[in-house]
Design an enzyme around this catalytic site. Structure first.
Site, short mmCIF file in Angstrom:
data_model
loop_
_atom_site.label_atom_id
_atom_site.label_comp_id
_atom_site.label_asym_id
_atom_site.label_seq_id
_atom_site.Cartn_x
_atom_site.Cartn_y
_atom_site.Cartn_z
N GLU A 285 55.28 28.62 41.96
CA GLU A 285 54.47 29.85 41.95
C GLU A 285 53.02 29.43 42.12
OE1 GLU A 285 53.59 33.90 39.36
OE2 GLU A 285 54.10 32.08 38.28
N LYS B 19 36.62 41.40 50.76
CA LYS B 19 35.62 41.35 51.84
C LYS B 19 36.20 40.61 53.05
CE LYS B 19 31.62 41.53 48.87
NZ LYS B 19 30.82 40.73 47.98
N THR C 176 54.93 40.01 35.70
CA THR C 176 53.83 39.11 35.40
C THR C 176 52.86 39.84 34.45
OG1 THR C 176 52.19 39.79 37.06
CG2 THR C 176 54.02 38.43 37.85
N GLU C 177 51.88 39.10 33.95
CA GLU C 177 50.87 39.73 33.07
C GLU C 177 50.12 40.83 33.84
OE1 GLU C 177 51.40 36.43 32.96
OE2 GLU C 177 51.45 35.84 30.83
N TYR C 178 49.71 40.53 35.08
CA TYR C 178 48.98 41.52 35.88
C TYR C 178 49.86 42.71 36.21
CZ TYR C 178 44.53 39.18 36.67
OH TYR C 178 43.28 38.64 36.50
N GLU C 179 51.11 42.45 36.49
CA GLU C 179 52.05 43.53 36.83
C GLU C 179 52.17 44.52 35.67
OE1 GLU C 179 55.70 41.92 38.21
OE2 GLU C 179 56.63 43.87 38.62
N ASP D 163 49.79 44.66 43.50
CA ASP D 163 49.47 46.09 43.32
C ASP D 163 48.47 46.53 44.38
OD1 ASP D 163 47.46 44.37 42.10
OD2 ASP D 163 46.42 46.26 41.76
N ASP E 202 44.72 36.89 44.12
CA ASP E 202 43.37 37.48 44.23
C ASP E 202 43.23 38.12 45.61
OD1 ASP E 202 42.62 36.57 41.68
OD2 ASP E 202 42.14 34.59 42.48
N1 SAM Z 1 50.18 35.54 38.90
C1 SAM Z 1 49.52 35.95 37.69
C2 SAM Z 1 49.89 37.36 37.33
O1 SAM Z 1 50.43 38.08 38.19
O2 SAM Z 1 49.68 37.75 36.16
C3 SAM Z 1 48.00 35.79 37.81
C4 SAM Z 1 47.33 36.68 38.82
S1 SAM Z 1 45.58 36.37 38.94
C5 SAM Z 1 44.96 37.77 39.74
C6 SAM Z 1 45.52 35.14 40.22
C7 SAM Z 1 45.62 33.72 39.69
O3 SAM Z 1 45.66 32.83 40.80
C8 SAM Z 1 44.42 33.32 38.85
O4 SAM Z 1 44.88 32.77 37.62
C9 SAM Z 1 43.70 32.28 39.70
O5 SAM Z 1 43.03 31.30 38.94
C10 SAM Z 1 44.86 31.70 40.50
N2 SAM Z 1 44.43 31.11 41.78
C11 SAM Z 1 43.68 31.70 42.73
N3 SAM Z 1 43.47 30.87 43.77
C12 SAM Z 1 44.12 29.73 43.46
C13 SAM Z 1 44.26 28.49 44.13
N4 SAM Z 1 43.68 28.26 45.31
N5 SAM Z 1 45.00 27.52 43.54
C14 SAM Z 1 45.57 27.74 42.33
N6 SAM Z 1 45.46 28.90 41.64
C15 SAM Z 1 44.75 29.87 42.20
#
Ligand code: SAM
Length: 213
Positions: free
Chosen positions: A44, A122, A191-194, A154, A118
């Site tokens: 993941e 932009k 997931t936590e965000y979900e 989402d 993420d």
């Molecule tokens: N997957 C989790 C959830 O759904 O609850 C976390 C979602 S959060 C919006 C996105 C996560 O991806 C963050 O913890 C961020 O640090 C990680 N992330 C973003 N770009 C990354 C990268 N290039 N390599 C590793 N992790 C990354």
């Protein structure tokens, strides 16, 4: 994402090196030896606090899982869960996904999960999206032939961008859902965000994308 600094995180990670693997480049091509079996390996990318991957590890003991997360102050929460559950089939890497090919060999990975990546809304940041074509090329390098990406979000804009990116790359799209929680998909692990977004009434989008060669 706002990341709260946790000064103790690096010590906790170092103390649990059986789960949070330091210097993962030394295990490139040898992850089956790390797990001690030849079970498939699913990763993941952007694991966050680990609820999804720990849930999957418990649900599927014959699959090995590796969570990739950039921030130590975030991955430490996932590590706490793995330690508490003593999961033999889960590891964590505190690394940047752009370097995946340094840690995994060709054909070493069976599936990539991307959950609530993420969105980088932009246009000038589009290359940073984890479904941009350069990342699809990176996943292709480490995946088995016919390997898959399973993607949930989402964010409608990111979902639309990703569907186009997958299609232009030649991936086959399967099980596309525009409202996962009101679909017949079974066994979804949130997931936590979900959890956070669906509590606010937001729809969850999901698709599986398969490499064809
Ligand atoms: N997957 C989790 C959830 O759904 O609850 C976390 C979602 S959060 C919006 C996105 C996560 O991806 C963050 O913890 C961020 O640090 C990680 N992330 C973003 N770009 C990354 C990268 N290039 N390599 C590793 N992790 C990354």
């Amino acid at each position: 994402m706002r990341v709260r600094h946790k000064p103790w995180a690096s010590d906790f990670i170092a103390e649990h090196s059986q789960y949070a693997i330091a210097n993962p480049e030394q295990y490139k091509g040898k992850w089956n030896e790390v797990f001690g079996n030849n079970n498939p390996i699913h990763i993941e990318v952007g694991t966050g606090k680990g609820q999804f991957l720990t849930g999957m590890s418990v649900q599927n003991p014959d699959i090995n899982y590796i969570g990739i997360e950039l921030f130590d102050s975030v991955i430490v929460t996932a590590l706490q869960k793995v330690v508490d559950l003593e999961l033999p089939n889960m590891k964590l890497l505190n690394v940047n996904a752009k370097d995946l090919a340094e840690y995994f060999d060709e054909n070493e990975i069976d599936r990539v999960y991307l959950n609530f990546s993420d969105p980088w809304p932009k246009p000038r940041h589009s290359k940073r999206r984890l479904t941009f074509k350069s990342f699809l090329a990176l996943y292709e390098k480490i995946l088995v032939k016919g390997g898959e990406i399973h993607f949930k979000t989402d964010n409608q804009g990111l979902f639309e961008f990703s569907l186009i990116s997958f299609s232009e790359y030649g991936l086959q799209l399967k099980f596309l859902s525009l409202d996962l929680h009101n679909s017949d998909f079974e066994g979804n692990i949130m997931t936590e965000y979900e959890e956070k977004f669906s509590e606010k009434g937001q729809r969850i989008y999901r698709v599986e994308a398969k490499y064809m060669n």
